[in-house]
Structure formats: C-alpha cells, structure tokens
Write a protein that holds these residues in place. Structure first.
Motif, PDB file in Angstrom:
ATOM      1  N   UNK A 336       0.821  -1.207   0.000  1.00 39.31           N
ATOM      2  CA  UNK A 336       0.000   0.000   0.000  1.00 39.31           C
ATOM      3  C   UNK A 336       0.859   1.263   0.000  1.00 39.31           C
ATOM      4  N   UNK A 337       2.057   1.161   0.577  1.00 36.08           N
ATOM      5  CA  UNK A 337       2.959   2.303   0.619  1.00 36.08           C
ATOM      6  C   UNK A 337       3.683   2.518  -0.705  1.00 36.08           C
ATOM      7  N   UNK A 338       3.951   1.428  -1.424  1.00 40.80           N
ATOM      8  CA  UNK A 338       4.826   1.499  -2.579  1.00 40.80           C
ATOM      9  C   UNK A 338       4.122   1.419  -3.924  1.00 40.80           C
ATOM     10  N   UNK A 339       3.175   0.513  -4.052  1.00 41.00           N
ATOM     11  CA  UNK A 339       2.742   0.066  -5.373  1.00 41.00           C
ATOM     12  C   UNK A 339       1.590   0.880  -5.951  1.00 41.00           C
ATOM     13  N   UNK A 340       1.458   0.806  -7.266  1.00 40.24           N
ATOM     14  CA  UNK A 340       0.382   1.485  -7.973  1.00 40.24           C
ATOM     15  C   UNK A 340      -0.804   0.532  -8.097  1.00 40.24           C
ATOM     16  N   UNK A 341      -1.898   0.888  -7.445  1.00 42.18           N
ATOM     17  CA  UNK A 341      -3.167   0.171  -7.581  1.00 42.18           C
ATOM     18  C   UNK A 341      -4.097   1.073  -8.371  1.00 42.18           C
ATOM     19  N   UNK A 342      -4.416   0.665  -9.575  1.00 42.30           N
ATOM     20  CA  UNK A 342      -5.227   1.477 -10.472  1.00 42.30           C
ATOM     21  C   UNK A 342      -6.531   0.745 -10.766  1.00 42.30           C
ATOM     22  N   UNK A 343      -7.644   1.338 -10.335  1.00 43.35           N
ATOM     23  CA  UNK A 343      -8.973   0.764 -10.558  1.00 43.35           C
ATOM     24  C   UNK A 343      -9.743   1.647 -11.533  1.00 43.35           C
ATOM     25  N   UNK A 344     -10.389   1.021 -12.520  1.00 40.53           N
ATOM     26  CA  UNK A 344     -11.315   1.735 -13.388  1.00 40.53           C
ATOM     27  C   UNK A 344     -12.737   1.440 -12.935  1.00 40.53           C
ATOM     28  N   UNK A 345     -13.513   2.488 -12.685  1.00 43.30           N
ATOM     29  CA  UNK A 345     -14.939   2.374 -12.381  1.00 43.30           C
ATOM     30  C   UNK A 345     -15.685   2.923 -13.594  1.00 43.30           C
ATOM     31  N   UNK A 346     -16.250   2.028 -14.371  1.00 38.56           N
ATOM     32  CA  UNK A 346     -16.905   2.403 -15.625  1.00 38.56           C
ATOM     33  C   UNK A 346     -18.048   3.383 -15.359  1.00 38.56           C
ATOM     34  N   UNK A 347     -18.160   4.457 -16.166  1.00 36.68           N
ATOM     35  CA  UNK A 347     -17.461   4.646 -17.434  1.00 36.68           C
ATOM     36  C   UNK A 347     -16.207   5.508 -17.402  1.00 36.68           C
ATOM     37  N   UNK A 348     -15.996   6.385 -16.404  1.00 33.99           N
ATOM     38  CA  UNK A 348     -14.980   7.430 -16.608  1.00 33.99           C
ATOM     39  C   UNK A 348     -14.146   7.763 -15.390  1.00 33.99           C
ATOM     40  N   UNK A 349     -14.051   6.848 -14.416  1.00 32.53           N
ATOM     41  CA  UNK A 349     -13.345   7.153 -13.170  1.00 32.53           C
ATOM     42  C   UNK A 349     -12.222   6.151 -12.926  1.00 32.53           C
ATOM     43  N   UNK A 350     -11.046   6.683 -12.573  1.00 32.07           N
ATOM     44  CA  UNK A 350      -9.945   5.866 -12.072  1.00 32.07           C
ATOM     45  C   UNK A 350      -9.722   6.236 -10.607  1.00 32.07           C
ATOM     46  N   UNK A 351      -9.534   5.217  -9.762  1.00 31.61           N
ATOM     47  CA  UNK A 351      -9.154   5.439  -8.370  1.00 31.61           C
ATOM     48  C   UNK A 351      -7.827   4.746  -8.100  1.00 31.61           C
ATOM     49  N   UNK A 352      -6.925   5.473  -7.448  1.00 32.61           N
ATOM     50  CA  UNK A 352      -5.627   4.950  -7.032  1.00 32.61           C
ATOM     51  C   UNK A 352      -5.594   5.027  -5.502  1.00 32.61           C
ATOM     52  N   UNK A 353      -5.863   3.934  -4.798  1.00 31.16           N
ATOM     53  CA  UNK A 353      -6.064   4.023  -3.351  1.00 31.16           C
ATOM     54  C   UNK A 353      -4.806   3.906  -2.511  1.00 31.16           C
ATOM     55  N   UNK A 354      -3.621   3.863  -3.101  1.00 29.36           N
ATOM     56  CA  UNK A 354      -2.410   3.672  -2.321  1.00 29.36           C
ATOM     57  C   UNK A 354      -2.136   4.811  -1.353  1.00 29.36           C
ATOM     58  N   UNK A 355      -1.173   4.593  -0.471  1.00 24.49           N
ATOM     59  CA  UNK A 355      -0.803   5.598   0.523  1.00 24.49           C
ATOM     60  C   UNK A 355       0.131   6.643  -0.072  1.00 24.49           C
ATOM     61  N   UNK A 356       1.075   6.216  -0.927  1.00 26.03           N
ATOM     62  CA  UNK A 356       2.113   7.125  -1.398  1.00 26.03           C
ATOM     63  C   UNK A 356       1.593   8.161  -2.383  1.00 26.03           C
ATOM     64  N   UNK A 357       0.661   7.777  -3.261  1.00 25.66           N
ATOM     65  CA  UNK A 357       0.162   8.729  -4.256  1.00 25.66           C
ATOM     66  C   UNK A 357      -1.321   8.460  -4.530  1.00 25.66           C
ATOM     67  N   UNK A 358      -2.184   8.641  -3.524  1.00 25.66           N
ATOM     68  CA  UNK A 358      -3.613   8.415  -3.756  1.00 25.66           C
ATOM     69  C   UNK A 358      -4.173   9.466  -4.708  1.00 25.66           C
ATOM     70  N   UNK A 359      -4.805   8.994  -5.773  1.00 24.25           N
ATOM     71  CA  UNK A 359      -5.251   9.904  -6.823  1.00 24.25           C
ATOM     72  C   UNK A 359      -6.627   9.508  -7.336  1.00 24.25           C
TER      73      UNK A 359
END
Length: 474
Positions: A336-359
C-alpha cells in the motif's frame, strides 16, 4: 503459468519473471486481502473496431445510450459540506446542480429552468445558494427541487395542475464521493459495482481523505483513447524509460470484477524484468532518490548487504508519511505504501487508493468534438485530526502547458503525466489514417482495454435512453 512452459490456451500466458503476488508475498508487512486477490478473466482476442474512436456518430450514440445509464462520480461530499453548497457537474450536453439540500441530503437537479430552459447555474461552477433562481425571469426553486415562486404567477394559471419540481438524477454516496445516474431504472450503485469491488472501495476508507490538488487539461483525442492510455503498464518501457529501473512493468497484475470495475497492480522498488541484466538493487535506490522526480525528497539510504531495495524503500516511505501526516502507519502493508493500484470504475473514473500517491482520474467527452477529452487529476491526502482542511479548486491548463506547470504539482510526476498523454494526438490521427479496421490487444496486459470496450458495446446495444418528466421529479 508463464510463456516458457509450452503451448498455452489463449489468456494463460504470463511473463516468466516472478508475479506481482510473488513480489508482494515477500514483503515484511503483509498485504490486505483486497491486494492479494487475483481475478483475471480471458475475454477473447478479436480486434477492437477503430470506429468507436473516430466516428462522431458513435459518440452521439454514447450520449444517447451509455452516459444516461451509468453511475458517475460527480463530486466529493467535501465539495458541498454545508446546506446550500452546490457543485455543477457537466457531462457533454448534460448538466446537474449537485446540492446539499439538507444536513444529510444531497440532490442532483437537471441544470435547466422549467420555464424557457435557461441554465440555473453556469457550467463548471460551485458555490452557495439559499435557493435555485433562474437569472432570466426569476423562476425559483427550493434546494430540494420544489417550486418556490413564479413571478407574475397570474399569467401561468395553466401550470397549477402540473408537477413543477425540478427533475432529478439519482444520487448515491460511497467512499466520500457523490455519484449520479440519470436512469430511474438503473441498478443501485452497490449492485452496479458488484460485491468484490464494493468490498475493496469500502476497505480503503477514502471518505477519510480530501483533495488537496486538482488539475484539468483538455486533449485532442477521443475520451476512450485517453482513458486507455492509463489502463496498462505495457507502455512503461518506451513511454516512461526513466522509471523502468524501479518498476515491475511487464509482470504487472490485471484483474476484472464484473461488468464495471477492473484494475492493475504495478510494483515499485523492483527492476523491470526486461532490465535485470543492467540494473542492481542499488540502482533501484538511486532511481528513487536522484533528480527532481525523487520520491524521497533527496534522502539517499544505504543499502546493506543482503537487503532488498523494495523493503528499504517501504521502510523509508512509512517513516516519511508518518512524519508528514502525524499518523501511525505501522499496520499498513508495504504494498500500500509502494505500489500502484489502479482501478477503473466504468465509465470514466480511475481510483488509485495507495498511501504514497492516492489519486483520482476523471475523463469527460467534449460534446462538441468527439476527438477531444477533458481529463482531470485529483490528489488526495488524509484529513487532519483537527478537521481543518480545504478542498482544492481546479486549475485548468491550456493545451500547450505541461502538467509540471500546475501549482503544487511534483515536477517529475507532472512530466510522467505529459508522457502518458503526448502520444494521444498521434494515436487519434493514426487510427483515422490507418488501413487496418481495428486495434490488436494483448490477451493479458491489455485486458482492461478489452473489458472496458466490451462494456461500452453492451450499452451501445441498448435503445436510446428516454424517461418521462414525471419519472424524474420527486
């Protein structure tokens, strides 16, 4: 199963290096269940037609069939914390006033006066209002959408038998987000996302974070092309060569959850499998700490004999984030501190829930030009214990500007975003010039693109959306 084990059925091939799960399993701080999950599904190997990106008629069909039936993130609850606060969400020709109408009630009104259609609030605005008043003739509605006043009511006696409440989209709240859906018959947000994705989203506790940086830019490419530039790590070696010495790109993990959610996990603190003959564990540390893209603010840890760079990076990230947020992160996993977790929620949303760069990434088509996309990047951080924070206003960049020019943007990451989007115009023009009828996708590494486009196809097979006015009024 990897590519060296002999004949494989379609969708079974994997890079012969260790898997993402193998890397995560060696971490000292154990990953949560949602990070250890594996959920790939083979969805075919056929080419994807290029017409969906190049034809204006296809975009028109999306506005008629897809966008009115899907759940979309309109704003954060923090955008409208007090009764009377509103946020205008625009999607092509559609526009909604998302307003906190009561302390624990949020409405999404169609942004049009029922008199002669004037927008009640300007596009792309937010603010505070005691009511919703048309600037043209003064027709006024209460925050809950009920009619408050028609000036010169004596001349509108014929409206007395009509329901004159503002039409509304459906609203759901989850993870600190406000979601809207125009279709009264659509499934609930929970059913739309499905149980696995819902469990992941709930576990992240994103309601405990706030947006501290919000940047928007428009691009000369179809909205689907723009989204798909971020759906795989296959492009990292050629598009982002500067990060390859510390990024597990071609052995990233890809997962599919139902019809509307998918993800990839890309590990950091490891060398790309393509470059392991050239780079050492010490080189990983150097990659993280040199230049203005340093993730550690200039710190340069010593790598002792037998230590893994990934573990050293995780320990330093934990210490750095604890100091910055006054939060105990001893229970948080290394991934959670290091890695990129990229989720697509259709149709137009990406969530990156990690600790280092939540976006958060959000993509919206331009209704006037199917070759243009509005792309937003929002960065989150934990809400302070004092509760004293301010949600960032959007910074709008011009076409010629770099993301690195946005105030508050890390220059190194800004250039990564530029690299991701620099290919888009060439891809749009190339598809229109191509003699080939479609795109050829990898079975595994580009499964998110295929999953996304198959979901587009399911909506495009539906009849145009229509709803009676009375079905949209409270």
């Amino acid at each position: 199963m990897n590519v060296e084990t002999g004949p494989l059925r379609p969708g079974e091939a994997r890079h012969p290096a260790e898997s993402t799960q193998d890397i995560i399993a060696r971490d000292r701080n154990t990953a949560p269940g949602w990070a250890r999950d594996v959920s790939y599904t083979y969805l075919g190997s056929e080419d994807v037609s290029k017409e969906r990106y190049t034809r204006a008629e296809f975009a028109d069909g999306e506005f008629a069939r897809l966008w009115p039936r899907t759940w979309q993130m309109a704003c954060r609850e923090d955008h409208i914390p007090e009764v009377g606060d509103y946020y205008v969400y625009d999607l092509g020709s559609y526009s909604f006033i998302v307003v906190r109408s009561a302390e624990d009630e949020i409405k999404a009104h169609y942004n049009a006066c029922l008199h002669r259609g004037t927008k009640l609030k300007p596009s792309a605005t937010e603010g505070f209002a005691m009511n919703l008043r048309c600037p043209f003739h003064g027709w006024t509605w209460n925050l809950d959408g009920t009619l408050a006043d028609i000036p010169e009511k004596w001349d509108f006696a014929h409206t007395r038998t009509r329901r004159m409440c503002l039409p509304q989209a459906r609203v759901a709240r989850l993870g600190g987000f406000v979601w809207v859906n125009m279709d009264p018959a659509a499934p609930s947000l929970e059913d739309y996302l499905g149980p696995e994705a819902l469990a992941h989203l709930t576990a992240w506790k994103l309601e405990d974070r706030y947006i501290y940086l919000h940047v928007q830019k428009s691009y000369p490419a179809n909205w689907k092309l723009t989204m798909e530039a971020f759906m795989e790590a296959y492009h990292v070696g050629d598009t982002h060569p500067q990060v390859a010495p510390a990024n597990g790109d071609v052995n990233s993990q890809y997962d599919v959850y139902g019809e509307h959610v998918d993800r990839f996990i890309s590990t950091l603190g490891v060398v790309s499998p393509k470059l392991r003959e050239r780079y050492s564990e010490a080189d990983i540390i150097a990659n993280f700490t040199l230049g203005d893209s340093s993730a550690l603010g200039g710190a340069r840890p010593e790598l002792k004999e037998g230590e893994r760079a990934r573990q050293v990076m995780a320990d330093m990230f934990r210490e750095m984030f604890e100091s910055a947020s006054d939060t105990d992160l001893s229970h948080v996993s290394d991934t959670e501190l290091l890695d990129t977790y990229s989720y697509t929620f259709f149709p137009n949303l990406f969530l990156f829930p990690g600790i280092s760069l939540p976006m958060i990434y959000r993509f919206r088509p331009d209704a006037r030009d199917h070759r243009r996309t509005i792309y937003e990047v929002m960065f989150m951080r934990p809400k302070p214990r004092s509760g004293d924070f301010e949600t960032a206003e959007v910074q709008v960049l011009q076409d010629h500007q770099s993301f690195a020019e946005a105030q508050g943007m890390d220059p190194g990451f800004g250039r990564i975003l530029d690299q991701d989007t620099d290919n888009l115009h060439a891809q749009q023009e190339g598809l229109e010039a191509s003699a080939k009828a479609g795109l050829t996708l990898a079975d595994y590494q580009e499964i998110r693109v295929r999953h996304f486009e198959q979901t587009v196809d399911r909506y495009m097979a539906m009849p145009p959306f229509s709803a009676k006015l009375e079905d949209l009024q409270p």
